[in-house]
Design an enzyme around this catalytic site. Structure first.
Site, PDB file in Angstrom:
ATOM      1  CE  LYS A   1     141.885   0.857 102.930  1.00 16.27           C
ATOM      2  NZ  LYS A   1     143.012   0.796 101.988  1.00 16.27           N
TER       3      LYS A   1
ATOM      4  NE  ARG B   1     143.832   7.532  99.232  1.00 18.33           N
ATOM      5  CZ  ARG B   1     144.583   7.162 100.230  1.00 18.33           C
ATOM      6  NH1 ARG B   1     144.041   6.752 101.369  1.00 18.33           N
ATOM      7  NH2 ARG B   1     145.892   7.166 100.116  1.00 18.33           N
TER       8      ARG B   1
ATOM      9  CG  MET C   1     143.485   4.763 112.164  1.00 13.95           C
ATOM     10  SD  MET C   1     141.716   4.711 112.056  1.00 13.95           S
ATOM     11  CE  MET C   1     141.449   5.126 110.364  1.00 13.95           C
TER      12      MET C   1
ATOM     13  CB  CYS D   1     135.112  44.344 110.066  1.00 12.74           C
ATOM     14  SG  CYS D   1     134.752  45.060 111.659  1.00 12.74           S
TER      15      CYS D   1
ATOM     16  NE  ARG E   1     142.594  48.276 111.371  1.00 11.93           N
ATOM     17  CZ  ARG E   1     143.350  47.224 111.143  1.00 11.93           C
ATOM     18  NH1 ARG E   1     143.478  46.294 112.052  1.00 11.93           N
ATOM     19  NH2 ARG E   1     143.997  47.084 110.013  1.00 11.93           N
TER      20      ARG E   1
ATOM     21  CD  GLU F   1     133.857  46.244 118.815  1.00 13.23           C
ATOM     22  OE1 GLU F   1     134.827  45.558 118.465  1.00 13.23           O
ATOM     23  OE2 GLU F   1     133.843  47.490 118.723  1.00 13.23           O
TER      24      GLU F   1
ATOM     25  NE  ARG G   1     137.831  50.241 114.925  1.00 14.33           N
ATOM     26  CZ  ARG G   1     138.631  49.232 115.243  1.00 14.33           C
ATOM     27  NH1 ARG G   1     138.141  48.027 115.441  1.00 14.33           N
ATOM     28  NH2 ARG G   1     139.927  49.420 115.366  1.00 14.33           N
TER      29      ARG G   1
ATOM     30  CB  SER H   1     130.576  46.230 111.028  1.00 13.77           C
ATOM     31  OG  SER H   1     131.719  45.487 110.674  1.00 13.77           O
TER      32      SER H   1
ATOM     33  CE1 TYR I   1     131.075  44.534 105.696  1.00 12.24           C
ATOM     34  CE2 TYR I   1     128.813  45.227 105.315  1.00 12.24           C
ATOM     35  CZ  TYR I   1     130.006  45.350 105.991  1.00 12.24           C
ATOM     36  OH  TYR I   1     130.135  46.277 106.988  1.00 12.24           O
TER      37      TYR I   1
ATOM     38  NE  ARG J   1     144.350  -3.407 102.328  1.00 13.70           N
ATOM     39  CZ  ARG J   1     145.556  -3.308 101.751  1.00 13.70           C
ATOM     40  NH1 ARG J   1     146.307  -2.257 101.955  1.00 13.70           N
ATOM     41  NH2 ARG J   1     146.001  -4.272 100.966  1.00 13.70           N
TER      42      ARG J   1
ATOM     43  N   GLY K   1     147.990   6.605 106.766  1.00 12.15           N
ATOM     44  CA  GLY K   1     149.078   6.196 107.646  1.00 12.15           C
ATOM     45  C   GLY K   1     148.790   6.342 109.121  1.00 12.15           C
TER      46      GLY K   1
ATOM     47  CG  ASN L   1     139.047  39.751 116.047  1.00 14.88           C
ATOM     48  OD1 ASN L   1     138.670  38.739 115.468  1.00 14.88           O
ATOM     49  ND2 ASN L   1     139.980  40.537 115.569  1.00 14.88           N
TER      50      ASN L   1
ATOM     51  CG  HIS M   1     150.938  44.437 117.087  1.00 14.52           C
ATOM     52  ND1 HIS M   1     152.177  44.521 116.509  1.00 14.52           N
ATOM     53  CD2 HIS M   1     150.257  45.528 116.691  1.00 14.52           C
ATOM     54  CE1 HIS M   1     152.252  45.640 115.811  1.00 14.52           C
ATOM     55  NE2 HIS M   1     151.112  46.280 115.909  1.00 14.52           N
TER      56      HIS M   1
END
Lengths: 904, 904
Positions: free
Chosen positions: B28, B365, B109, B861, B589, B775, B648, B794, B881, B98, B107, B798, B483
């Protein structure tokens, strides 16, 4: 032409090699050279280097092009020194062809003797020796060995019926002797030996499809290749696997002029140790045989005679010693013994042959010995001025020291019995006792002071009392870091785990091993250091009585710079470890009080906490629990007075503490005034798919901060009480499973609040160290941040190994075995720290931690803290201390001292 | 005295700040300064920096010592420009106070208006304005705001009955209006407002215990402090948590001369967007209110009027627009709109006030917008020559692009209904349909073409067919990588997981949510992008039709350098992803074929393999399985013709494939000619304590090398067949869960053998890339060795996240939530890559891999491949990639392009 020198000659009081060239010449070759330099009588020979072996394998199992030329040049040198000529019809030189790796691999690789005998050389040798019996005996031995080693095994021939050529020829020899009524080989006459040799050659042709080579030069090349090939024989590979010898070291080949102990009664052969390898006593100790070749002594075909009076025992005292029969030569041998010990500063294992009263040295190497013997010899040699204190400390392997700390099975008696099953050597030492299939039975036996072996599928925390009552523990499942293994090792108790041959039927009260059935109460014996099970009562010996142990450990501590602590959860364990030299406690697991003896009361409170539905109920249960934690802490702090004691906040997931059987769950529900369904639902909610990576460690203390608060209160109050009573408690508290400095800050805020309250209540000032376990990979990566709050790190290398490998130690035992068999892993990373992988994280964590807190104290409290190779790694990584189970403390002290010496 | 400048002034066509000083002045403050520099009519003011806020918190919530002096100096500047004087009895200046953070937190603060009104200044202001009603209205507003913000909230007062002072005063106002029969605030007369103000002050004293301050200088300091305090208000903290705004940014405070839209009918206040924020159309779009203060528009107390014709709609078309009522001022505002857009090159959100026909700008803004609007505006502005192609690409957030790709609930309609439950936003978009509690029901609905929502405790692989048949999925358990979440996201299907408010009773066919009962067949709606559940049929809109989407994506690809692939296991998914711009498949997979549609036949073969007792039986079962794998592979290779496709090898533990219920186990046993007990024993033997770290991934292929062999044969034969048929298959095969190069060598030896056989059989030469998942933490540490064999990496982020944190994603969902609440973790590391920890391993692995293989191809992946922040990280780490689920492909393309542009 390659510029690499593959052949080193020795003989005639000189040599191209020497003792410290083992890596290149192998142990045997280097020592033969050394003995030549010491001007000892050694038949001339040559050594083909281990590099040549590596080249041979790199070159698709072809000898380097120029090798044989170099060999023949070396043979020329042998001929000159020995005054003989290879493949000469009149004055033929015969040679032996033996393996010789860097590190001794006794019996694992192949040897061929008498190479050079052929239709061309036999007549001349008979004429020269005027001893056709000797020549034909040598010839049939050559055929037997050569057919076995060169023609069959090295060609990779595997007989369909599993019966090798050597066995077939042995059978022929036995049958022949039987047919003539001979008891001993020496009774066979010369012409009979010739007849046998011809029969052998026919059999070789029949079975293997090729002729036994009648060409001395072809024999030489075949022998060399066969020795190289035997480096990758099955036996040799599995031996290397066990001993941790790298596959790429390769073996040397020693081609040496034959001398003959089988030329009549003025000839002999023998092996000896310069001191007693079993006791360490300073006695020349050995065995010999008249009119024999070396293999006869080693192979145990004939019962050997004692070398001297000192070697006589009940079994052999009626046999003549060399001291008696050949006193002059014996004296000569004794002089050589002295020369060798003075040169090597160690006990040696030697082989010699006497050919027509002339003594020849065929081998010398540092002798293997028991732990007791190693200790005795090292201290004797120190007192004799032969070695320095530093050398004394280096003289015992940690494994040998460990041997001294546990009652063990008598190995002589073990040899008399068959191993009926094998498992993993989880807890060292030996144990003999009656089979107990339940903890109740083990307790019953224990009460009646009857030694017993608790045999279970696997153990869990509820079994701890029974495990304590057992003399030894045997389980069908689990790995080296399974529950049974960890607990047993902590107590120094003999234990074998993962023994999958055993099949337990508790209902029937029976145990079946490979079809053989045992009842409860039958006696079995365990060798926990090897993982061997016997179905007999094996004799036990107690090696801890050795008075030299303390003297040795004093020397060890002169060189040790890294601290050694212990993992202990009770005053008794702590005291035990202090007696073994522990300088502090590196791991006190608060949850220990919920297992085993006297755990019922605190466990009940803990369960109340777990099944509580509201924070209020939980806090109430925790308040009732607190006094138990305080008392447990206080007792051990008192024992450790003035020495640091690290408490680890509760680590395991809560579901480990709830009863697992429906019956017990129903009882608990009733007790708690809950319906069974309610309780079951609560317990089910605690279920996790992968509990190892779930709600445990500091996560518990963040989700339920009241659990943390209670523990801090108990520890601070125990400390405050001891301060009031005039003790000097050295409190250290660590947070488990940390992944971020924010966790430590969160828990520290609770600690600070509690500390203030306790200090006000007791009017004392509490000083303590606040630290963390480093056991999750992420913690090592952000260790710099973590160390801004943590005053010390204790690496939990068990969990760190689990996460770094993605190996659940409860599940991957069989995978690790497959991985070792397939050469995918060199060893079990839960036993020996994986320096290549996990070790990187350990180093990184340490360096980063010290980057923000230079004086950060760093230690380890995983199982690796008691593993010598790992201890050396931790020393080199700059650790302040290692912590291990009480019985491993001396081993860790030794490993730490040796690491320091190596680094000097 | 501090040397730091905390106060920046603006006003009178000049300013000390400017637009790019947002970090220091807040959004602001920076924009107010910028508007001054643009010579727009802005009431003068000053901005207290965000650094001052940080200092305030660092200083235990005390203002820096010299701050108020600086403020008063700044006020002097305001007075000069405005020709008014603060706290002056005759010509008083009033100010607003403000907040203004770096990043807009609408909204969240607090604001106080009309500061400076007191018994000292009120009479003078009345005299000057001759408008007592205006003055008293301003005064009662000051009291209401000040009491709420400064006196209650910023003092941390929490009323016992939960009813704050603001609510009490609002109630008084309502009651007063009611008593007089007034409908609108404007009806209240001046004296009545005075009466109310006095009553308010008395209530404030009564409730809060302190007097409303009658001192203008005290009001100023109180207002500033209250704004700083509101930075750490609960609302603000939780907003920051959601938006990922760091806690330590702090807020600025803007003190600005008040101008009044409530001085009569020649006064007004309004908010506007320079273009339509919902559609992106180039129309001035806004709302305004005559005789009102800004808060009236924002708070929705009165229905605002349309700004102009373009803003009129069904609801407000009867109300007068500014265009109609104040055409001159409206023209002025339109001119400002143009100036601002030209200056900022973007759509702006502005606030203005008209005080007695004079226009003042109070705020501007960059305006928030929908995904569609963002797209439209960006391309319009490109065509208008306002922004460059690069800027177009930066103009859409990946989240906005994602919005375009899924049918969504109409947010206007959503606002009309109550959210009845919340869960995790696992699959984006919206879905409306009948409740189906079983997969069977979902399939039944699907067959009848009835939209349905599958509601389950959690899902497992056996449910896949039902999940496909469902329009949306709602589960009670599971996290963002459960899952259900993984599968749904893969399909771009709307899905909410971990919605623990739902309680399912399948037997009764009912679903209970917070006590309300629903039957199967009742309609519910899901907002999968927010995790919100409605019990009504919400309107849907489909945003994918936007014709500008393709144009935008072409621009994206102009700047993108990193490849984007997809995770796909079927030809359909692969085709879908290619349509979305995928350049290859990064993860196919193989085990996918055992789940879902048409899985029965291959699954039966797999189960035969699993329950086989001998290697022969296993090989037989595998031989029968092979054609299924070959066909699945061939189909997708064909779709991807000419584009790389990474298979894989089978990853999950075998026990995932055996039936879980006794009934199904009995059926399998019968089918296999086994006793139930035998089968059960076999299944039990597969049980693991921590399956995530057990026998899975490459470990399966090493323990059962025949499994590996079958997969390679199937893949090579599929490739060979396609080559024969003239296709261009680009085969890549990777090994999962690798920890050591030795594993890769082991599997490669099998592959080489199979490859040769297949090549001979088909007379073709197969070229393929052999690579590995990275992994497991250890793999990153030994990546240099691994890359000597692996031709590509790759990253499986996870699993890498699981192991690096020691977090089982199946178990730690609630722990992660606690960790986020307790500020222990900034966000869920399974959603956004933990750059600090896991990211280090990713970088390390990449660097080490390329140290031995410089041209190593590196990709990812895991789920993170579709997360924009993570995509940027991977780009900066030098990845070739990323691979993500088909619906995330455009998002990943955009994120990759933006990362490239940022790095330029």
């Amino acid at each position: 032409m390659t510029a690499i020198k593959y052949v080193y000659t020795f003989g005639g009081k000189t040599a191209e090699g020497k003792a410290d060239m083992k890596n290149l010449l192998g142990g045997k070759g280097a020592n033969l050279a050394e003995m030549c330099l010491l001007e000892l009588p050694v038949p001339a020979g040559l050594t083909i280097t281990t590099e040549c072996c590596t080249a041979y394998y790199a070159n698709n199992c072809q000898l380097p092009a120029a090798l044989m030329d170099e060999v023949w040049a070396g043979v020329k040198n042998i001929e000159n020194i020995m005054g003989l000529k290879y493949d000469d019809p009149d004055n033929p030189l015969l040679v032996s062809c033996r393996s010789g790796a860097r590190s001794s691999m006794p019996g694992m690789m192949d040897t061929v003797l008498n190479i050079g005998l052929s239709s061309k050389t036999i007549p001349g040798l008979i004429k020269k020796t005027n001893n056709p019996r000797f020549v034909y005996d040598s010839y049939r031995r050559l055929i037997m060995m050569y057919a076995d080693v060169v023609m069959e095994k090295s060609e990779g021939i595997e007989p369909a019926d599993g019966k090798g050529i050597r066995k077939r020829l042995d059978d022929m020899l036995d049958k022949f002797k039987e047919s003539r009524g001979y008891k001993s080989d020496t009774e066979i006459a010369a012409d009979e030996l010739l007849e046998l040799a011809n029969a052998f050659k026919a059999k070789v042709k029949e079975v293997l499809g090729t002729e036994f080579p009648d060409d001395a030069r072809a024999q030489m090349e075949g022998g060399i290749k066969a020795v190289f090939k035997s480096w990758n024989g099955k036996k040799a590979i599995s031996y290397r696997r066990i001993e941790g010898i790298p596959d790429d070291w390769g073996t040397a080949v020693n081609v040496q002029a034959m001398v003959f102990g089988n030329m009549g009664d003025n000839s002999a052969t023998g092996v000896a140790f310069t001191r007693n390898p079993a006791t360490g006593d300073n006695q020349f100790y050995g065995e010999w045989l008249v009119n024999a070749q070396g293999e006869d002594v080693v192979a145990g075909i004939r019962t050997p005679n004692p070398l001297n009076d000192d070697t006589k025992n009940e079994q052999n005292k009626h046999l003549h010693s060399m001291q008696e029969l050949m006193p002059e030569t014996y004296k000569e041998l004794c002089a050589i013994r002295d020369i060798l010990e003075k040169n090597y500063h160690d006990m040696l294992d030697i082989e010699f042959t006497i050919q027509e009263n002339k003594l020849y040295m065929l081998q010398c190497r540092v002798g293997k010995r028991t732990g007791v013997a190693a200790l005795t010899m090292a201290l004797d040699m120190l007192h004799e001025g032969m070695i320095s204190e530093k050398e004394v400390v280096m003289r015992l392997t940690p494994a040998q020291l460990d041997e001294l700390l546990h009652p063990i099975l008598d190995s002589a008696d073990e040899k008399m019995h068959k191993v009926i099953a094998k498992g993993l050597p989880a807890g060292p030492g030996g144990a003999v006792g009656k089979i107990a299939l339940t903890c109740e039975k083990a307790l019953e036996y224990n009460k009646a002071k009857i030694n017993n072996i608790l045999v279970r599928e696997e153990t869990n925390p509820e079994d701890v009392e029974g495990m304590r009552a057992a003399t030894g523990i045997l389980t069908a499942r689990g790995g080296m870091t399974s529950h049974a293994a960890l607990v047993a090792r902590g107590w120094g108790k003999c234990c074998i785990v993962g023994c999958d041959a055993i099949d337990i039927n508790i209902a029937a009260g029976t145990l079946t091993i490979h079809g053989e059935k045992f009842k409860e109460g039958d006696i079995i014996s365990l060798n926990g250091s090897k993982g061997w099970v016997y179905d007999k009562e094996i004799k036990m010996i107690d090696a801890t009585e050795n008075p030299r142990f303390q003297e040795f450990m004093r020397l060890v501590d002169k060189f040790r710079t890294m601290g050694v602590r212990t993992n202990a959860d009770t005053p008794e364990d702590a005291q035990n470890a202090v007696n073994f030299g522990a300088e502090g406690v590196g791991l006190f697991r608060i949850e220990h009080m919920f297992y085993g003896k006297n755990s019922e009361a605190p466990l009940a409170k803990l369960r109340n906490m777990i099944v509580a539905n509201t924070t209020e109920e939980r806090v109430k249960a925790l308040n009732e629990l607190e006094p138990y934690i305080r008392e447990a802490a206080k007792g051990t702090l008192k024992v450790m007075n003035g020495k640091p004691l690290t408490f680890r906040l509760m680590d395991p997931p809560l579901h480990e503490f709830v009863p697992q059987t429906e019956e017990k769950q129903r009882a608990l529900a009733k007790d708690r005034g809950l319906t069974y369904e309610d309780l079951k639902a609560r317990i089910d909610a605690l279920h996790e798919v992968n509990p190892m990576m779930g709600l445990r460690g500091v996560r518990l203390g963040i989700v339920y901060s009241e659990i943390t608060e209670t523990q801090f209160r108990a520890l601070f109050e125990a400390t405050a009480e001891l301060l009031t009573e005039g003790y000097d408690p050295r409190l250290e508290i660590m947070v488990p499973l940390t992944i971020s400095v924010t966790e430590l800050k969160h828990q520290k805020a609770i600690a600070d609040r509690v500390q203030q309250t306790v200090e006000e209540k007791f009017h004392v000032k509490i000083h303590y160290l606040y630290g963390t376990m480093i056991e999750i990979p992420r913690a090592t990566l952000v260790a710099d941040e973590i160390a801004t709050v943590a005053e010390f790190f204790s690496f939990g290398t068990n969990d760190l190994t689990q996460m770094t490998f993605g190996f659940s130690r409860d599940d991957v035992n069989s995978i690790i075995n497959t991985y070792k068999d397939e050469k995918i892993l060199p060893n079990d990373p839960f036993n020996t720290l994986d320096q290549q992988g996990v070790g990187q994280l350990v180093k990184l964590g340490t360096e980063r931690g010290r980057s923000t807190r230079p004086n950060l104290k760093v230690g380890v409290c995983g199982e690796h803290g008691g593993d010598p190779a790992s201890v050396e790694f931790f020393f080199n990584a700059g650790f302040n201390y290692v912590s291990c189970s009480p019985f491993r403390v001396p081993v860790a002290r030794l490993a730490a001292a040796q690491a320091a010496i190596k680094k000097m």
